[in-house]
Design a protein around this motif. Sequence first.
Motif, short mmCIF file in Angstrom:
data_model
loop_
_atom_site.label_atom_id
_atom_site.label_comp_id
_atom_site.label_asym_id
_atom_site.label_seq_id
_atom_site.Cartn_x
_atom_site.Cartn_y
_atom_site.Cartn_z
N UNK A 1 0.84 -1.19 0.00
CA UNK A 1 0.00 0.00 0.00
C UNK A 1 0.88 1.25 0.00
N UNK A 2 0.34 2.35 -0.52
CA UNK A 2 1.09 3.62 -0.49
C UNK A 2 1.19 4.12 0.95
N UNK A 3 2.22 4.94 1.22
CA UNK A 3 2.41 5.49 2.56
C UNK A 3 1.20 6.32 2.98
N UNK A 4 0.68 7.12 2.05
CA UNK A 4 -0.46 7.99 2.40
C UNK A 4 -1.70 7.18 2.75
N UNK A 5 -1.99 6.11 1.98
CA UNK A 5 -3.17 5.31 2.30
C UNK A 5 -2.98 4.57 3.62
N UNK A 6 -1.76 4.16 3.91
CA UNK A 6 -1.49 3.51 5.18
C UNK A 6 -1.70 4.48 6.34
N UNK A 7 -1.22 5.72 6.18
CA UNK A 7 -1.36 6.70 7.26
C UNK A 7 -2.81 7.11 7.46
N UNK A 8 -3.64 7.02 6.42
CA UNK A 8 -5.06 7.29 6.59
C UNK A 8 -5.72 6.26 7.51
N UNK A 9 -5.05 5.15 7.72
CA UNK A 9 -5.52 4.14 8.67
C UNK A 9 -4.83 4.30 10.03
N UNK A 10 -3.52 4.54 10.02
CA UNK A 10 -2.75 4.48 11.25
C UNK A 10 -2.71 5.78 12.04
N UNK A 11 -2.81 6.91 11.38
CA UNK A 11 -2.88 8.21 12.06
C UNK A 11 -4.33 8.36 12.52
N UNK A 12 -4.58 8.19 13.82
CA UNK A 12 -5.95 8.01 14.28
C UNK A 12 -6.84 9.22 13.98
N UNK A 13 -6.29 10.43 13.99
CA UNK A 13 -7.12 11.59 13.66
C UNK A 13 -7.44 11.61 12.16
N UNK A 14 -6.44 11.36 11.33
CA UNK A 14 -6.68 11.31 9.88
C UNK A 14 -7.66 10.19 9.56
N UNK A 15 -7.49 9.06 10.24
CA UNK A 15 -8.37 7.92 10.01
C UNK A 15 -9.82 8.27 10.34
N UNK A 16 -10.04 8.87 11.50
CA UNK A 16 -11.41 9.27 11.86
C UNK A 16 -11.97 10.29 10.86
N UNK A 17 -11.11 11.15 10.35
CA UNK A 17 -11.56 12.17 9.40
C UNK A 17 -12.05 11.54 8.10
#
Length: 432
Positions: A91-107
């Motif tokens: 997976x791309x780094x950005x798509x992974x961070x959309x899961x792992x960065x909890x604020x970005x994920x909730x957004x």
Amino acid sequence: MTKNVFVVGLNPMNAERLKRLRGVEDVTFHQLLTPAQVYETQEFDIPAMLAEAEATLDAFDGSIDAIVGYMDFPVSTMLPLLCQKYGTPNASLESLLKCEHKYWSRSVMRESVPDHIPKFTAFDPFDDTALSKIGEAELRFPFFIKPIKSSGSRLGFRIDSPEDFDYAIEKLRAEIRLIGEPFDHVLSQADLPDEIRAIEGHYCMAEQVIGGRQCTVEGYVHNGEVVPYGTVDSIRYPQVLSFFYYLYPSTLPERIRDKMNEITRTIMSHIGYDNAGFNVEYYWDEVQDKIWLLEINTRIAQSHCDLFEMVDGVSHQQVTIDLGLGRKPDMPQGEGPSKVAAEFFYRVFFNDATVSRVPSEAEIQVAAEQVEGTRIASHVTKGMQLSELPEQDAYSYAVASIWMGAGKHSKLLWNYEQVMKRLNYEFSDIVE
């Protein structure tokens, strides 16, 4: 031609699991970084780890066909960087961070599945006015707080009063930068929206309390197709937040599992996550008949590996290896020797203690022999402090894991009791 698969943090238990997968006769597995570097520690120098991993890969005289891992931070966040450099699927780094960065994920959840998430806000634990700002976000007691990036259930707290908040903040301020600073390094490598870049690695989340029957949907994405392949129940000890055991297959109603799969397909497609495994944790509130999405993890759950092998015939490491090699996962169903399987956690509910006795290898073997097919992993050694254990929740310590299968759920619980009678741990200097 032999295929070379590099596994970040490969340990002996998982090396044995990998040998039992389908279609690995022509695969050679290589350890990339040691478990001591990426797991059995609380200090993560990601630039140094990446440099060492790259030096190993650059010096390898052969093809690099896959780079994979089965652990949470820091392994999960290093994989996209390594795979991008060496041209292997992930997976791309950005798509992974959309899961792992909890604020970005909730957004992004709010954009795609808003009916299944709680109220939430981010806050800086070093801000003395944080509690009032949480109130301004319409969050009232009780609520949960946790780091925007954590591992396991570490530094997660239920807050019922200002005193609870003060206690949690003291813990967070003391320990959060251990993950916050290395996570900031990962964030610096990604293309982030301005509102996400403002939420730094040491920030925390406050969320409305959600609950119910908890489970995990395991899945993968292959060339854009989101495939949920199994649901595992997460059973907690009575009256506490610590997990007692994981149970597969789930006992939730089929309509609830189907709806969770639908939500999973929606959110993972919206994120743009692709060519990697994942799991999504959910609650089903039976009273309100409401499904809550708790969080997304960007790896298979290694705790569930033996459960899938016992019930379906192969560990879901199959997903990790097949996707790493660019092929569609070959996951069977119902081909294992057991109808149900569980991982039990033997826990002690101390603030800390010294381990004064652990079962010998012979004692562990005798305990496992009480029930055919049982596997036991002891996590402690004599003389160590429980507080040295990595990735523990805020309320207990898991000193051993016991995996076992059976023909029915009730038999599993009986079998666990028979095994535990043979495992003798002792503790001294106990801090209640």
